[in-house]
Motif scaffolding. Structure first.
Motif, PDB file in Angstrom:
ATOM      1  N   ALA A   1      81.494 -65.536  12.742  1.00  0.00           N
ATOM      2  CA  ALA A   1      82.797 -65.924  12.257  1.00  0.00           C
ATOM      3  C   ALA A   1      83.954 -66.652  12.900  1.00  0.00           C
ATOM      4  CB  ALA A   1      83.323 -64.838  11.192  1.00  0.00           C
ATOM      5  N   PRO A   2      84.216 -65.920  13.851  1.00  0.00           N
ATOM      6  CA  PRO A   2      85.284 -66.344  14.773  1.00  0.00           C
ATOM      7  C   PRO A   2      85.052 -67.632  15.346  1.00  0.00           C
ATOM      8  CG  PRO A   2      85.116 -64.050  15.190  1.00  0.00           C
ATOM      9  CD  PRO A   2      83.818 -64.751  14.215  1.00  0.00           C
ATOM     10  N   THR A   3      83.534 -68.117  15.561  1.00  0.00           N
ATOM     11  CA  THR A   3      83.261 -69.311  15.984  1.00  0.00           C
ATOM     12  C   THR A   3      83.764 -70.391  15.068  1.00  0.00           C
ATOM     13  OG1 THR A   3      81.631 -68.442  17.682  1.00  0.00           O
ATOM     14  CG2 THR A   3      81.380 -70.937  16.906  1.00  0.00           C
ATOM     15  N   ILE A   4      83.127 -70.266  14.109  1.00  0.00           N
ATOM     16  CA  ILE A   4      83.465 -71.091  12.903  1.00  0.00           C
ATOM     17  C   ILE A   4      84.892 -71.378  12.735  1.00  0.00           C
ATOM     18  CG2 ILE A   4      83.275 -71.465  10.503  1.00  0.00           C
ATOM     19  CD1 ILE A   4      80.657 -69.701  10.359  1.00  0.00           C
ATOM     20  N   LEU A   5      85.760 -70.251  12.477  1.00  0.00           N
ATOM     21  CA  LEU A   5      87.225 -70.356  12.540  1.00  0.00           C
ATOM     22  C   LEU A   5      87.731 -71.207  13.689  1.00  0.00           C
ATOM     23  CD1 LEU A   5      88.203 -66.965  11.098  1.00  0.00           C
ATOM     24  CD2 LEU A   5      88.381 -69.166   9.741  1.00  0.00           C
ATOM     25  N   GLY A   6      87.279 -70.903  14.944  1.00  0.00           N
ATOM     26  CA  GLY A   6      87.763 -71.481  16.103  1.00  0.00           C
ATOM     27  C   GLY A   6      87.553 -72.880  16.223  1.00  0.00           C
ATOM     28  N   THR A   7      86.331 -73.147  15.610  1.00  0.00           N
ATOM     29  CA  THR A   7      85.672 -74.536  15.796  1.00  0.00           C
ATOM     30  C   THR A   7      86.366 -75.614  14.743  1.00  0.00           C
ATOM     31  OG1 THR A   7      83.316 -74.090  16.229  1.00  0.00           O
ATOM     32  CG2 THR A   7      83.881 -76.276  15.357  1.00  0.00           C
ATOM     33  N   VAL A   8      86.858 -74.976  13.667  1.00  0.00           N
ATOM     34  CA  VAL A   8      87.698 -75.769  12.753  1.00  0.00           C
ATOM     35  C   VAL A   8      89.128 -76.087  13.108  1.00  0.00           C
ATOM     36  CG1 VAL A   8      88.775 -75.604  10.345  1.00  0.00           C
ATOM     37  CG2 VAL A   8      86.428 -75.156  10.576  1.00  0.00           C
ATOM     38  N   PHE A   9      89.712 -74.859  13.778  1.00  0.00           N
ATOM     39  CA  PHE A   9      90.983 -74.790  14.178  1.00  0.00           C
ATOM     40  C   PHE A   9      91.025 -75.801  15.454  1.00  0.00           C
ATOM     41  CE2 PHE A   9      92.253 -70.123  13.022  1.00  0.00           C
ATOM     42  CZ  PHE A   9      91.866 -70.748  11.675  1.00  0.00           C
ATOM     43  N   THR A  10      89.913 -75.916  16.243  1.00  0.00           N
ATOM     44  CA  THR A  10      90.121 -76.797  17.568  1.00  0.00           C
ATOM     45  C   THR A  10      89.836 -78.260  16.980  1.00  0.00           C
ATOM     46  OG1 THR A  10      89.074 -75.133  18.712  1.00  0.00           O
ATOM     47  CG2 THR A  10      88.816 -77.290  19.579  1.00  0.00           C
ATOM     48  N   ILE A  11      89.034 -78.636  16.254  1.00  0.00           N
ATOM     49  CA  ILE A  11      88.739 -79.883  15.758  1.00  0.00           C
ATOM     50  C   ILE A  11      90.134 -80.420  15.144  1.00  0.00           C
ATOM     51  CG2 ILE A  11      87.685 -81.478  14.065  1.00  0.00           C
ATOM     52  CD1 ILE A  11      85.270 -79.717  14.467  1.00  0.00           C
ATOM     53  N   PHE A  12      90.867 -79.735  14.125  1.00  0.00           N
ATOM     54  CA  PHE A  12      92.131 -80.014  13.754  1.00  0.00           C
ATOM     55  C   PHE A  12      93.257 -80.338  14.645  1.00  0.00           C
ATOM     56  CE2 PHE A  12      96.094 -79.652  11.218  1.00  0.00           C
ATOM     57  CZ  PHE A  12      95.818 -80.316  10.109  1.00  0.00           C
ATOM     58  N   THR A  13      93.175 -79.460  15.568  1.00  0.00           N
ATOM     59  CA  THR A  13      94.034 -79.493  16.646  1.00  0.00           C
ATOM     60  C   THR A  13      94.152 -80.766  17.594  1.00  0.00           C
ATOM     61  OG1 THR A  13      94.458 -77.122  17.022  1.00  0.00           O
ATOM     62  CG2 THR A  13      95.183 -78.405  19.005  1.00  0.00           C
ATOM     63  N   LEU A  14      92.773 -81.120  17.749  1.00  0.00           N
ATOM     64  CA  LEU A  14      92.433 -82.249  18.646  1.00  0.00           C
ATOM     65  C   LEU A  14      92.689 -83.476  18.155  1.00  0.00           C
ATOM     66  CD1 LEU A  14      88.760 -81.282  20.345  1.00  0.00           C
ATOM     67  CD2 LEU A  14      91.133 -81.344  21.345  1.00  0.00           C
ATOM     68  N   ILE A  15      92.485 -83.799  16.692  1.00  0.00           N
ATOM     69  CA  ILE A  15      93.241 -84.824  15.897  1.00  0.00           C
ATOM     70  C   ILE A  15      94.422 -84.871  15.774  1.00  0.00           C
ATOM     71  CG2 ILE A  15      90.841 -84.947  15.043  1.00  0.00           C
ATOM     72  CD1 ILE A  15      91.959 -84.132  12.276  1.00  0.00           C
ATOM     73  N   ARG A  16      95.160 -84.000  16.357  1.00  0.00           N
ATOM     74  CA  ARG A  16      96.625 -84.004  16.314  1.00  0.00           C
ATOM     75  C   ARG A  16      97.086 -83.907  17.767  1.00  0.00           C
ATOM     76  NH1 ARG A  16      95.544 -84.837  11.556  1.00  0.00           N
ATOM     77  NH2 ARG A  16      96.771 -84.344   9.642  1.00  0.00           N
ATOM     78  N   PRO A  17      96.984 -84.903  18.719  1.00  0.00           N
ATOM     79  CA  PRO A  17      97.215 -84.955  19.962  1.00  0.00           C
ATOM     80  C   PRO A  17      98.793 -84.541  20.303  1.00  0.00           C
ATOM     81  CG  PRO A  17      96.726 -86.852  19.570  1.00  0.00           C
ATOM     82  CD  PRO A  17      96.264 -86.087  18.192  1.00  0.00           C
ATOM     83  N   LYS A  18      99.577 -84.873  19.459  1.00  0.00           N
ATOM     84  CA  LYS A  18     101.098 -84.847  19.543  1.00  0.00           C
ATOM     85  C   LYS A  18     101.463 -83.543  19.244  1.00  0.00           C
ATOM     86  CE  LYS A  18     102.267 -89.837  19.439  1.00  0.00           C
ATOM     87  NZ  LYS A  18     102.696 -90.995  18.975  1.00  0.00           N
ATOM     88  N   GLY A  19     100.728 -82.628  18.894  1.00  0.00           N
ATOM     89  CA  GLY A  19     100.950 -81.302  18.116  1.00  0.00           C
ATOM     90  C   GLY A  19     101.470 -81.303  16.612  1.00  0.00           C
ATOM     91  N   THR A  20     101.105 -80.018  15.934  1.00  0.00           N
ATOM     92  CA  THR A  20     101.156 -80.002  14.540  1.00  0.00           C
ATOM     93  C   THR A  20     102.528 -79.287  14.102  1.00  0.00           C
ATOM     94  OG1 THR A  20     100.375 -77.982  14.922  1.00  0.00           O
ATOM     95  CG2 THR A  20      98.492 -79.444  14.490  1.00  0.00           C
ATOM     96  N   THR A  21     102.771 -79.919  13.079  1.00  0.00           N
ATOM     97  CA  THR A  21     103.955 -79.014  12.350  1.00  0.00           C
ATOM     98  C   THR A  21     103.438 -77.798  11.698  1.00  0.00           C
ATOM     99  OG1 THR A  21     103.382 -79.831  10.164  1.00  0.00           O
ATOM    100  CG2 THR A  21     104.718 -81.439  11.529  1.00  0.00           C
ATOM    101  N   VAL A  22     104.541 -76.801  11.290  1.00  0.00           N
ATOM    102  CA  VAL A  22     104.224 -75.572  10.698  1.00  0.00           C
ATOM    103  C   VAL A  22     103.291 -75.865   9.587  1.00  0.00           C
ATOM    104  CG1 VAL A  22     105.191 -73.721   9.464  1.00  0.00           C
ATOM    105  CG2 VAL A  22     106.585 -74.508  11.401  1.00  0.00           C
TER     106      VAL A  22
END
Length: 207
Positions: free
Chosen positions: A123-144
């Motif tokens: 389960a942590p791998t699934i969550l971590g993968t989604v978080f990582t992909i979302f972060t990578l497509i926001r190279p300038k950082g994410t908002t709250v």
């Protein structure tokens, strides 16, 4: 019964220790004035740098694991329902910590720890993968709001895995669904304002 209640209580107390808040106080930093004011590892990272942030993340993760994992390994707790309730209790301890007047943090890192107890790395791998992909497509950082949406997406993608595990076990692992529902409810409660703001902003941008 009393042993089970004790394990649930100890896991709650473990989760309620707000390490980021403690470290920030020692370093004379007020996390309530950082970004969204959340007393968690992400804001500690922003305030004091990655070393303190990683330390806080690790401590938050570990409090989702211990002492429950010790009780399981010693054979003190064997009932899957008690294990799920104890894991959820740890998450609740962080989200509604008595240390901070039952306000607490957003409970993401501690949830990773709890899921590790229940499913090891899966389960942590699934969550971590989604978080990582979302972060990578926001190279300038994410908002709250984007952070909240990222967490929301992670839990949406986690549901098919939980249902698959239950089906694969012949419906013996229903405790996973119990924990998922409780954990997701806490996550939504702690993120709903940011998530609602994110959806409203997207709708306004379409107009």
């Amino acid at each position: 019964m009393w042993v089970n209640l004790l394990v649930i209580l100890l896991q709650f107390l473990s989760g309620s220790i707000m390490y980021s808040y403690i470290i920030a106080r020692i370093m004379k930093v007020n996390l309530s004035k950082i970004r969204d004011g959340n007393p968690g590892a992400s804001n500690l990272w922003r305030a004091l740098g990655w070393k303190y942030g990683v330390l806080a993340l690790l401590l938050d993760y570990l409090k989702g694991v211990f002492p429950l994992a010790i009780f399981i390994s010693l054979g003190i707790v064997k009932d899957n329902l008690i294990i799920a309730l104890s894991a959820l209790s740890g998450v609740m301890g962080h989200a509604f910590s008595p240390m901070l007047g039952f306000k607490g943090g957003k409970a993401v890192a501690v949830s990773f720890g709890a899921w590790s107890v229940l499913t090891k790395w899966e389960a942590p791998t699934i969550l971590g993968t989604v978080f990582t992909i979302f972060t990578l497509i926001r190279p300038k950082g994410t908002t709250v709001g984007e952070d909240a949406y990222r967490v929301f997406l992670g839990y949406i993608f986690l549901l098919p895995y939980v249902l698959y595990k239950i089906f694969l076990s012949g419906f013996k692992d229903l405790h996973l669904l119990l924990f998922y529902i409780g954990n997701f409810a806490i996550i939504l409660y702690k993120h709903y304002k940011d998530l609602w703001g994110y959806f409203r902003e997207r709708e306004s941008n379409k107009l």
